[in-house]
Design a protein around this motif. Structure first.
Motif, PDB file in Angstrom:
ATOM      1  N   LEU A   1      -4.181   3.175  -1.237  1.00 23.17           N
ATOM      2  CA  LEU A   1      -3.648   4.101  -0.240  1.00 23.17           C
ATOM      3  C   LEU A   1      -4.407   3.959   1.070  1.00 23.17           C
ATOM      4  N   VAL A   2      -3.683   4.072   2.166  1.00 22.77           N
ATOM      5  CA  VAL A   2      -4.298   4.089   3.494  1.00 22.77           C
ATOM      6  C   VAL A   2      -3.797   5.321   4.235  1.00 22.77           C
TER       7      VAL A   2
ATOM      8  N   LEU B   1      -7.374  11.765   0.954  1.00 20.48           N
ATOM      9  CA  LEU B   1      -7.936  10.424   1.116  1.00 20.48           C
ATOM     10  C   LEU B   1      -9.158  10.231   0.232  1.00 20.48           C
ATOM     11  N   LYS B   2     -10.011  11.255   0.141  1.00 22.23           N
ATOM     12  CA  LYS B   2     -11.237  11.130  -0.656  1.00 22.23           C
ATOM     13  C   LYS B   2     -10.908  10.958  -2.139  1.00 22.23           C
TER      14      LYS B   2
ATOM     15  N   VAL C   1       0.840  -1.188   0.000  1.00 22.79           N
ATOM     16  CA  VAL C   1       0.000   0.000   0.000  1.00 22.79           C
ATOM     17  C   VAL C   1       0.881   1.245   0.000  1.00 22.79           C
TER      18      VAL C   1
ATOM     19  N   GLN D   1     -13.386   3.977  -0.423  1.00 21.69           N
ATOM     20  CA  GLN D   1     -12.545   2.781  -0.517  1.00 21.69           C
ATOM     21  C   GLN D   1     -11.255   2.895   0.289  1.00 21.69           C
ATOM     22  N   THR D   2     -10.999   4.060   0.867  1.00 23.11           N
ATOM     23  CA  THR D   2      -9.738   4.302   1.559  1.00 23.11           C
ATOM     24  C   THR D   2      -9.907   4.179   3.065  1.00 23.11           C
TER      25      THR D   2
ATOM     26  N   TYR E   1      -0.228   7.166   3.899  1.00 19.64           N
ATOM     27  CA  TYR E   1      -0.228   8.626   3.985  1.00 19.64           C
ATOM     28  C   TYR E   1      -0.389   9.023   5.446  1.00 19.64           C
TER      29      TYR E   1
ATOM     30  N   ALA F   1      -8.069   9.811  -3.342  1.00 23.80           N
ATOM     31  CA  ALA F   1      -7.426   8.498  -3.480  1.00 23.80           C
ATOM     32  C   ALA F   1      -8.488   7.411  -3.599  1.00 23.80           C
ATOM     33  N   SER F   2      -9.572   7.562  -2.827  1.00 22.03           N
ATOM     34  CA  SER F   2     -10.682   6.615  -2.918  1.00 22.03           C
ATOM     35  C   SER F   2     -11.342   6.694  -4.290  1.00 22.03           C
TER      36      SER F   2
ATOM     37  N   ASP G   1     -13.669   4.279   7.528  1.00 24.09           N
ATOM     38  CA  ASP G   1     -13.646   4.092   6.081  1.00 24.09           C
ATOM     39  C   ASP G   1     -14.042   5.374   5.363  1.00 24.09           C
TER      40      ASP G   1
END
Length: 851
Positions: free
Chosen positions: A147-148, A137-138, A108, A216-217, A111, A140-141, A213
């Motif tokens: 990515l986490v 994050l949004k 992964v 998806q991230t 971040y 990346a999703s 959650d």
């Protein structure tokens, strides 16, 4: 008398089968940027939605069973729920738009950030740094990146702001009820709650891990408030930016060391780690420690793959914004940790010092992060230059233009920030694809097809919503401070049809919130013009320990109470994500007046222009590269004055002139239909130009291509053969360092004349001796470009030189051809760098020979 419960337990809401999907929708923050999902939750009761703080989990807990049963029988509600649930299911199952070559299925991108702003109902953020992290994050999703996120769970979050009767900021903290948050405690392979040990000052602090959650991230938050810890250790992570410098280093140890350990305990293996500022710099040290343990590499050997697989983003523009820790504090908390890796005090502390041999120099986490990363960037093109100047002493053999700090300009997550009225217009005329893939400049040109009447109607409705909300909050705040009734401050603030300008951000001296009031008499005349009235809405918090910034808030509040400004200028307290959304959606103009060049990027203006607002700003941060005449306004000049007082004076005059002679006249210029046609043309041009460019989709995609993919490749290459590649590279590097001083240049020749035609080729040859090094050990460049009359070289164009031959005397001959594409005084210099197939970035090594 206050009673305490003997025991507490959680009662989960029992949802009828027909509306059971509400539960998993409430537990994924996908709803926070899906307007249809928000509308669904509002159907459980708008007042209840407000009372729940826009928190769907709490909303379901608050809703009586009888109401849930009624909704289960409501065909309209069930149909709406089915539509939202199908959209969510499809979103979670869709094919990734973006991949990171070099990562395996088990790896992964991690971040790390000290704060994340995802929704107002989870206040683990303070301002722009957290907002950017949440939007990262949004997007990346949306893009489907592997990515986490990693951060800290602050049980009391960041403070809520309450302004006193005199306008002074007071801080109020409230415990976050985890049972009412979409958080999941993580468990280990044994099924027990996962607890991570983090070494502290000779002891271990136990850390729990929670997951939330974001589409998806997943975001993992670390928590020390558990029974295994002492009362003092339980409070380490209680407040964001709370406590003293000791609390700060403890939080940064939790984030960096604990974050990496948590990921591995969850069987998540980061190929690349991204530090959002220097707070998480210790993640690099922990990754080195783990690689040493796994492969037997030395610290110097393990540092090579780790640094090459680490990305560092700096948001700082001034040295005063960098955390510096006393050496004794660092030794007390970390010496046992780095001693176990074979490092002495000077070895470790030197990684965070400009001068490693200065035992009195404090320790900089930011500098540690820079040294343990292979890709570094500022957050705008101008900030890249500012960052290079701030950190150039770390690369003393490089000119400013070659300091290895790049730029990736920030962006915003458009679905989160665009209001429903304007967003519905985009859906109809641009297509709903803008929500999932906004980086489509051609599609955004369709904004010009939106009828003026519809665009103006949508923007007016969003302004009216803002004014209504601001009036209500203004009345409530006035009443709480003891005003109201016959008090002159308690009036009907703001006009829903007046030109509305927003100024909302963290209060700090360099942001110059009071610049607008430098000539209050002239300002009063401008905003009090009965034909062209202007109104301002201010909002923002000061850091709890920033007393000068609190004084600025009080000054603005004091001005807002003067008769000439009352009801035309309001200050709204309790600035958070929800209020920020209302402001950027409803304001006609967004004002930004930082002292240049101290604004690293600034994303609030990006959100405003995406909603059809026009930007009025100093040429700083993102606006320095974005501004185009006709798409907003430039305050002041494109220069930096040595005297801040002079810059303040010039910028104030510029601002007043723009408000009086450009902004207000254009806004109030109406045709027979009552429409400001020229204003609307600017709105469309601004949206069409900026919306597809200044998004986190573009930003995250840029990180994926320029930072994550090369980092992942290096991570895989240097760990090959149980670290054999890293050992070989470290041995080669030791040999190169030992013999670097032996390089000697004997001749540099060219066939150019004193005056050459534009684009005319110039052949350059260099003869040099490499000592005990070999031609494959070096890379030679011809760096060329602009040169001042005094000979100062400022060029940054590069032409690689080709190896031609080596004579019996060991003299090597290299050649390159350049053809300058700009006229004027042009010069060149020869640069020698180390070269190796597995070397991530030769400029990182501080091994440079200039001829």
């Amino acid at each position: 008398m206050r009673l305490r419960a003997t025991r507490t337990f959680l009662v989960e809401p029992a949802l009828p089968a027909a509306i059971e999907p509400l539960k998993h929708l409430a537990h994924n923050l996908y709803w926070s940027w899906d307007t249809d999902a928000v509308a669904l939750f509002e159907r459980l009761g708008r007042d209840r939605w407000e009372d729940a703080g826009h928190n769907p989990v709490r909303l379901l807990q608050m809703t009586p069973r009888s109401e849930l049963e009624r909704l289960a029988r409501d065909d309209g509600f069930v149909t709406h729920l089915d539509r939202v649930n199908r959209a969510f299911t499809a979103y979670m199952a869709r094919t990734p738009q973006k991949t990171v070559p070099g990562t395996s299925d088990e790896e992964v991108i991690a971040y790390f950030s000290l704060e994340f702003a995802l929704t107002e109902s989870l206040p683990v953020y303070s301002g722009g740094l957290g907002v950017l992290a949440g939007d990262h994050l949004k997007s990346a999703s949306d893009l489907g990146l592997p990515l986490v996120g990693v951060g800290l769970l602050y049980r009391e979050g960041y403070f809520q702001q309450a302004l006193g009767p005199d306008g002074w900021q007071n801080e109020e903290y409230a415990a976050i009820d985890l049972a009412s948050q979409p958080l999941q405690r993580q468990h280990g392979a044994d099924g027990e709650p996962l607890v991570i040990p983090v070494p502290f000052d000779g002891r271990n602090v136990s850390v729990a891990v929670w997951r939330i959650d974001v589409g998806q991230t997943p975001l993992y938050l670390l928590d020390t408030d558990i029974d295994q810890n002492s009362p003092g250790d339980r409070k380490i992570g209680s407040r964001l930016y709370g406590g003293d410098i000791e609390t700060r280093i403890q939080q940064e140890m939790l984030l960096g060391i604990g974050g990496v350990r948590a990921l591995h305990a969850l069987n998540l293996h980061p190929a690349v780690c991204h530090m959002n500022e220097g707070h998480s710099a210790l993640l690099g040290v922990e990754r080195i420690r783990m690689l040493m343990e796994q492969t037997g590499l030395s610290f110097a050997e393990a540092m090579l793959p780790v640094s090459s697989a680490t990305v560092f983003t700096t948001h700082t523009a001034v040295a005063a914004g960098i955390d510096l820790f006393p050496p004794d504090l660092v030794r007390r908390h970390l010496s046992h940790y780095y001693n176990a890796m074979g490092l002495g005090d000077r070895d470790f502390l030197g990684l965070g010092r400009m001068n490693p041999d200065d035992d009195m120099e404090p320790f900089s986490m930011a500098l540690l992060g820079l040294r343990l990363s292979g890709y570094r960037n500022g957050v705008s093109k101008l900030h890249r230059t500012v960052s290079r100047r701030l950190w150039e002493a770390a690369w003393p053999r490089l000119p400013l233009e070659q300091v290895p700090i790049d730029s990736v300009t920030n962006g915003v997550h458009l679905p989160t920030w665009v209001g429903s009225e304007v967003g519905d217009l985009y859906d109809r005329y641009i297509g709903r694809e803008w929500r999932d893939d906004p980086v489509r400049p051609q599609e955004w040109k369709r904004v010009h097809e939106v009828p003026d009447e519809e665009l103006w109607s949508a923007k007016v409705r969003q302004r009216h919503q803002l004014v209504s909300r601001a009036r209500m909050q203004h009345r409530e705040s006035a009443a709480r401070r003891g005003f109201g009734g016959a008090d002159p401050e308690f009036g009907e603030a703001l006009d829903p049809n007046a030109l509305t300008i927003g100024f909302a951000r963290r209060f700090a001296g360099y942001k110059r919130a009071t610049l607008l009031f430098r000539d209050p008499d002239r300002l009063a005349r401008i905003i009090g013009n009965p034909e062209r009235p202007i109104q301002f809405i201010f909002a923002g918090k000061a850091h709890p320990r920033d007393e000068p910034a609190k004084q600025l808030i009080r000054e603005v509040v004091t001005y807002s109470r003067r008769p000439e400004f009352r009801d035309r200028l309001v200050v709204l307290e309790r600035y958070d994500v929800e209020l920020a959304r209302a402001l950027v959606q409803g304001c006609d103009v967004w004002l930004n007046t930082p002292l240049r060049p101290l604004e690293a990027s600034g994303t609030s203006g990006m959100k405003a222009v995406a909603n059809g607002g026009l930007h009025l700003s100093v040429l700083d941060g993102w606006w320095h590269e974005a501004f185009q005449p006709g798409l907003g306004w430039q305050v002041g000049r494109d220069r930096i004055d040595d005297d801040p007082e002079m810059q303040d004076a010039f910028d104030t005059e510029s601002l007043y002139d723009l408000l009086e002679n450009d902004v207000a006249p254009l806004f109030y210029e109406r045709d027979p239909d009552g429409l400001p046609r020229r204003w609307l043309a600017r709105m469309k041009a601004s949206v069409g130009t900026f919306a597809p460019l200044f998004t986190t989709h573009r930003m995250v995609g840029e990180y994926a291509d320029t930072a994550y993919a090369p980092a992942a490749h290096s991570w895989g290459a240097l760990r090959a053969g149980e670290g054999a590649a890293a050992r070989e590279l470290a041995a080669w590097l030791a040999r190169v360092r030992e013999h670097w001083h032996e390089i000697k240049v004997y001749a540099v020749e060219d066939d150019g004349s004193e005056t050459s035609a534009l684009a005319q080729e110039v052949n350059v040859t260099v003869q040099l001796h490499l000592g005990q090094l070999l031609p494959p050990d070096v890379h030679i460049d011809l760096v060329y470009g602009e040169t001042s009359p005094s000979g100062d070289f400022q060029g940054d164009s590069i032409a690689p030189m080709t190896y031609e031959s080596m004579g019996e005397d060991g003299i090597c001959r290299y050649r390159a051809t350049i053809a300058p594409e700009t006229s004027g005084r042009v010069g060149y210099v020869v640069r020698v760098l180390p070269a190796h197939a597995n070397l991530h970035n030769a400029l990182d090594l501080n091994l440079v020979y200039w001829a």
